[in-house]
Design an enzyme around this catalytic site. Structure first.
Site, mmCIF file in Angstrom:
data_model
loop_
_atom_site.group_PDB
_atom_site.id
_atom_site.type_symbol
_atom_site.label_atom_id
_atom_site.label_comp_id
_atom_site.label_asym_id
_atom_site.label_seq_id
_atom_site.Cartn_x
_atom_site.Cartn_y
_atom_site.Cartn_z
ATOM 1 N N PRO A 1 0.851 -1.182 0.000
ATOM 2 C CA PRO A 1 0.000 0.000 0.000
ATOM 3 C C PRO A 1 0.888 1.234 0.000
ATOM 4 O O PRO A 1 1.831 1.324 0.788
ATOM 5 C CB PRO A 1 -0.752 -0.115 1.336
ATOM 6 C CG PRO A 1 0.156 -0.906 2.227
ATOM 7 C CD PRO A 1 0.925 -1.831 1.315
ATOM 8 N N ALA B 1 0.265 5.438 -0.170
ATOM 9 C CA ALA B 1 -0.596 6.601 -0.338
ATOM 10 C C ALA B 1 -0.084 7.436 -1.505
ATOM 11 O O ALA B 1 1.121 7.638 -1.653
ATOM 12 C CB ALA B 1 -0.604 7.427 0.942
ATOM 13 N N CYS C 1 1.815 4.065 9.948
ATOM 14 C CA CYS C 1 2.073 5.358 9.309
ATOM 15 C C CYS C 1 2.703 6.338 10.288
ATOM 16 O O CYS C 1 2.144 6.605 11.351
ATOM 17 C CB CYS C 1 0.763 5.943 8.754
ATOM 18 S SG CYS C 1 1.046 7.521 7.946
ATOM 19 N N ASP D 1 12.873 -2.604 1.721
ATOM 20 C CA ASP D 1 14.105 -2.734 0.945
ATOM 21 C C ASP D 1 14.148 -3.964 0.042
ATOM 22 O O ASP D 1 15.227 -4.421 -0.317
ATOM 23 C CB ASP D 1 15.340 -2.739 1.869
ATOM 24 C CG ASP D 1 15.417 -1.496 2.740
ATOM 25 O OD1 ASP D 1 14.766 -0.486 2.392
ATOM 26 O OD2 ASP D 1 16.117 -1.524 3.774
HETATM 27 C C1 LIG Z 1 5.010 7.032 -1.053
HETATM 28 C C2 LIG Z 1 4.747 6.000 -0.005
HETATM 29 C C3 LIG Z 1 3.475 5.871 0.521
HETATM 30 C C4 LIG Z 1 3.211 4.891 1.483
HETATM 31 N N1 LIG Z 1 1.926 4.752 1.938
HETATM 32 C C5 LIG Z 1 1.621 3.738 2.780
HETATM 33 C C6 LIG Z 1 0.285 3.483 3.174
HETATM 34 O O1 LIG Z 1 -0.680 4.154 2.753
HETATM 35 N N2 LIG Z 1 0.072 2.458 4.039
HETATM 36 C C7 LIG Z 1 1.088 1.677 4.526
HETATM 37 O O2 LIG Z 1 0.844 0.767 5.307
HETATM 38 N N3 LIG Z 1 2.357 1.885 4.145
HETATM 39 C C8 LIG Z 1 2.654 2.865 3.284
HETATM 40 N N4 LIG Z 1 3.954 3.051 2.859
HETATM 41 C C9 LIG Z 1 5.009 2.130 3.331
HETATM 42 C C10 LIG Z 1 5.248 0.983 2.356
HETATM 43 O O3 LIG Z 1 4.085 0.181 2.233
HETATM 44 C C11 LIG Z 1 6.444 0.099 2.779
HETATM 45 O O4 LIG Z 1 6.164 -0.539 3.999
HETATM 46 C C12 LIG Z 1 7.738 0.888 2.909
HETATM 47 O O5 LIG Z 1 7.903 1.807 1.861
HETATM 48 C C13 LIG Z 1 8.966 -0.013 2.947
HETATM 49 O O6 LIG Z 1 9.058 -0.784 1.782
HETATM 50 P P1 LIG Z 1 10.092 -0.456 0.549
HETATM 51 O O7 LIG Z 1 11.472 -0.413 1.145
HETATM 52 O O8 LIG Z 1 9.861 -1.597 -0.398
HETATM 53 O O9 LIG Z 1 9.712 0.884 0.018
HETATM 54 C C14 LIG Z 1 4.236 4.047 1.939
HETATM 55 C C15 LIG Z 1 5.527 4.178 1.405
HETATM 56 C C16 LIG Z 1 5.792 5.134 0.444
HETATM 57 C C17 LIG Z 1 7.187 5.233 -0.119
#
Ligand SMILES: Cc1cc2nc3c(=O)[nH]c(=O)nc-3n(C[C@H](O)[C@H](O)[C@H](O)COP(=O)(O)O)c2cc1C
Length: 353
Positions: free
Chosen positions: A24, A26, A108, A210
């Site tokens: 997810p 946002a 969040c 990551d």
């Molecule tokens: C732009 C953005 C928006 C995000 N919005 C949400 C959200 O609405 N709900 C949520 O649980 N996590 C949200 N996250 C967190 C991601 O789901 C994820 O847990 C986090 O980015 C770590 O994963 P990654 O290293 O693959 O980016 C958001 C992350 C980013 C970068």
């Protein structure tokens, strides 16, 4: 033992066909993003967070409303809030709209969310967090899951105390992004904490943080024993990452393929958000798609300046003329967004997790 990323698994009866979950996000995870993610190998997709409070306070500033298409399933819809009753009401709406899973955001770190007692703030109030899970699981028939960070302060291990309590309260799976709220997105996700959580609970755990390559996905699954990995930033403007993780081959899309996917994404975003909102929403995607050395840098600047999406599409076709037949082919393959449900729940303008 190496895990096969294309094995199916399940969350309390909901079968998930691969071990890759699209995160997810946002301001990112609109329906167009989720459907594209399914096409590229994600077994489960998740909506961006929608506000439970928005049901009661319809004046909340919103970005738009959630749309669910028939071909997104299995789909988790994520809600956030801090009032058990409002969360239960939101969960019922989300279930009625066709969510296979109701996910709750307890991670969040954005102040506008935490100051209302929602998001990662709930990790500091385990009693309320459990009451929310109990109220929501009592309200719906579909599985209820929770997404957490490791805790609020750096080094926090709050998730290890809270996680098992949430499972007792009814959570059917947990997702952990093992960074603290204080860290936001700095440093690294410490998946040794994910491994500890996996040992403590008897429900599937999804490892978030990551995961940007197949190598990393396999390493995280092996290190943690998690049921699946979640991909967030790695999939921004880069659905090919999902394919690489799922299938193992390194996919370097051609310029034409990139332009074609972007054209389809633009068109779907306009259908979903309307032209006016889509123009602003799409700007960040231009950099994400066109980066990675795929197009010269000034080209992105040029697209961002254009006032309509039609002009952007014209420029993309001019820069990559071979994209047009690829768009036709995608159109022929893409299922129509039939049976679409428009959910009266606002998508928040702020977010994170
Ligand atoms: C732009 C953005 C928006 C995000 N919005 C949400 C959200 O609405 N709900 C949520 O649980 N996590 C949200 N996250 C967190 C991601 O789901 C994820 O847990 C986090 O980015 C770590 O994963 P990654 O290293 O693959 O980016 C958001 C992350 C980013 C970068």
């Amino acid at each position: 033992m190496a895990v096969n990323l294309r094995d199916s698994w399940s969350i309390r009866g909901v079968e998930v066909p691969t071990r890759i979950v699209l995160a997810p996000m946002a301001g990112v995870s609109i329906q167009a993003f989720r459907r594209q993610g399914r096409r590229f190998g994600a077994g489960l997709v998740c909506s961006e967070m929608v506000s439970a409070a928005g049901i009661e306070h319809r004046n909340e500033r919103t970005f738009g409303y959630l749309r669910v298409a028939a071909d997104e399933h299995p789909l988790a819809i994520q809600i956030f809030g801090s009032e058990p009753q409002a969360m239960a009401e939101a969960a019922k709406m989300v279930e009625a709209a066709g969510a296979d899973i109701v996910d709750m955001n307890f991670g969040c770190p954005v102040r506008k969310v935490t100051k209302t007692g929602a998001g990662v703030h709930l990790m500091e109030d385990p009693a309320l967090a459990c009451r929310i899970v109990e109220a929501v699981t009592a309200a719906v028939g579909v599985p209820v899951t929770v997404k957490m960070r490791r805790g609020v302060a750096n080094g926090s291990r709050a998730c290890l105390e809270l996680g098992p309590r949430l499972v007792t309260a009814g959570a059917a799976a947990l997702t952990l992004h093992p960074r603290s709220a204080q860290q936001m997105y700095t440093g690294e996700a410490d998946h040794s904490v994910t491994a500890e959580l996996v040992d403590l609970v008897d429900v599937p755990v999804i490892a978030s943080g990551d995961v940007t390559s197949r190598e990393k996905a396999l390493a995280v699954l092996e290190q943690t024993g998690a049921a699946a990995v979640m991909v967030a930033r790695g999939a921004q403007g880069n659905p090919w990452t999902l394919r690489e993780i799922a299938e193992g081959d390194s996919f370097s899309p051609t310029r034409e393929e990139v332009a074609a996917e972007l054209v389809v994404f633009i068109r779907e975003a306009v259908r979903e958000l309307g032209e006016q909102r889509a123009v602003g929403f799409l700007k960040k995607f231009y950099g994400w798609y066109l980066g990675h050395g795929r197009f010269p840098k000034p080209f992105k600047q040029e697209l961002v300046q254009l006032r309509t999406t039609a002009e952007v599409v014209t420029r993309l076709y001019a820069a990559a003329p071979g994209a047009a037949p690829l768009v036709d082919r995608l159109d022929a393959e893409l299922p129509a967004a039939e049976g679409e449900v428009l959910l009266d729940l606002p998508i928040s303008v702020y977010g994170g997790g």
